[in-house]
Design an enzyme around this catalytic site. Structure first.
Site, PDB file in Angstrom:
ATOM      1  CB  ILE A 124      21.331  -0.796 -22.743  1.00  0.00           C
ATOM      2  CG1 ILE A 124      20.902  -1.968 -21.858  1.00  0.00           C
ATOM      3  CG2 ILE A 124      22.131   0.230 -21.947  1.00  0.00           C
ATOM      4  CD1 ILE A 124      20.048  -1.594 -20.663  1.00  0.00           C
ATOM      5  CE  LYS A 125      17.294   6.501 -25.857  1.00  0.00           C
ATOM      6  NZ  LYS A 125      16.179   7.488 -25.741  1.00  0.00           N
ATOM      7  CG  LEU A 126      24.988   2.717 -24.211  1.00  0.00           C
ATOM      8  CD1 LEU A 126      26.049   1.771 -24.757  1.00  0.00           C
ATOM      9  CD2 LEU A 126      25.203   2.951 -22.729  1.00  0.00           C
TER      10      LEU A 126
END
Length: 309
Positions: A124-126
């Site tokens: 998951i990219k943040l």
């Protein structure tokens, strides 16, 4: 003759920065990354019209959910052709809200769960804001692995390592762009500020035995990639991957775990924010990157809305 791409794969995990399935199949990267800009490009292709329709039909009128469903659908297709992982990004407009980032991340991973995709194949990219790093810290403890993106400063890297995130994506090319525009200098080789930033982070992580993976991103030319050969991972556009595949010159490993690094540091929130404030490049590029991804998210939502009508 062995191509530079094949040589690079011997000491760096090569990741494709694209949503182009055909390019991924031909270039055979280990992993792939996506972002709102790449998803917008994929959504604009007629070949993905059915995927868009399916994403919207299952969202019950919720445009945000439809975008997440489309992102996961693209991720599923990518995972059919890469043996490793895909990175899927959370709406950049949530970058300063820890709770909202956690909630949206859980929704995205839930969509992958429903599709039968194992969590160990998804990152998951943040955005690497203070709030994004805190969200990642919680997600990692809950078994959801993260990729902290839009990383431009050493302070961001220090905070990510302390939070135990799985992977960071320092942006080589955008750092280079800022310094080139600021100074008028066309930096080359080891003098490139983007290369220097990733090298410093890599050496710091290895010297202090951090497990967080360093994945250089946002490359402007082959020389930047060559200067970081040996980095844990490099995510590279299809255009530059093709250039590497066509180049049969010799590629030397530049980064290795034995290189010296700085002593371990830790940062409080106030120290992190002050360090960020003192780094004009990092402050400007992080804000710019979040705005850009937010605008592309809005365009994707508009495109989905238009497709359904």
């Amino acid at each position: 003759m062995t191509s530079k791409l094949d040589q690079l794969k011997k000491f760096t995990t090569v990741v494709a920065d694209t949503g182009d399935f055909g390019a991924i199949k031909s270039l055979k990267p280990q992993d792939a990354t996506t972002n709102p800009s790449l998803l917008l490009k994929a959504a604009s292709s007629e070949s993905n019209d059915q995927m868009l329709a399916d994403a919207f039909s299952g969202a019950k009128g919720d445009i945000g959910l439809a975008c997440d469903r489309f992102a996961v659908a693209i991720g599923q297709e990518i995972l059919k052709v890469v043996p490793g992982r895909v990175s899927t990004e959370v709406d950049a407009r949530l970058s300063f809200d820890t709770d909202a980032l956690i909630e949206r991340s859980e929704r995205i991973i839930g969509l992958y769960d429903t599709a039968g995709i194992s969590r160990d194949r998804v990152l998951i990219k943040l955005a690497a804001t203070w709030e994004g790093i805190r969200a990642a810290e919680k997600l990692e403890k809950d078994g959801i692995q993260t990729n902290l993106t839009l990383l431009f400063s050493f302070a961001q890297a220090v905070a990510c390592a302390e939070a135990g995130v799985f992977l960071i994506s320092p942006f080589v090319g955008r750092i280079y762009d800022w310094y080139k525009k600021s100074s008028g200098t066309d930096y080359v080789g080891a003098d490139d500020p983007g290369v220097q930033s990733v090298t410093r982070i890599y050496n710091y992580y290895k010297a202090n035995d951090f497990k967080t993976v360093v994945m250089g991103a946002s490359f402007r030319n082959l020389n930047q990639i060559e200067q970081l050969a040996g980095c844990d991972r490099l995510t590279i556009s299809t255009e530059l991957l093709k250039q590497l595949a066509e180049d049969t010159g010799t590629l030397e490993q530049k980064l290795a775990p034995g290189n010296a690094g700085e002593a371990r540091q830790s940062l409080t929130e106030s120290q992190f924010r002050w360090a960020s404030n003192e780094d004009a490049m990092a402050t400007e590029k992080l804000a710019e990157g979040i705005r850009q991804f937010a605008r592309d998210q809005e365009k994707l939502e508009a495109l989905l809305s238009a497709k359904k009508s």
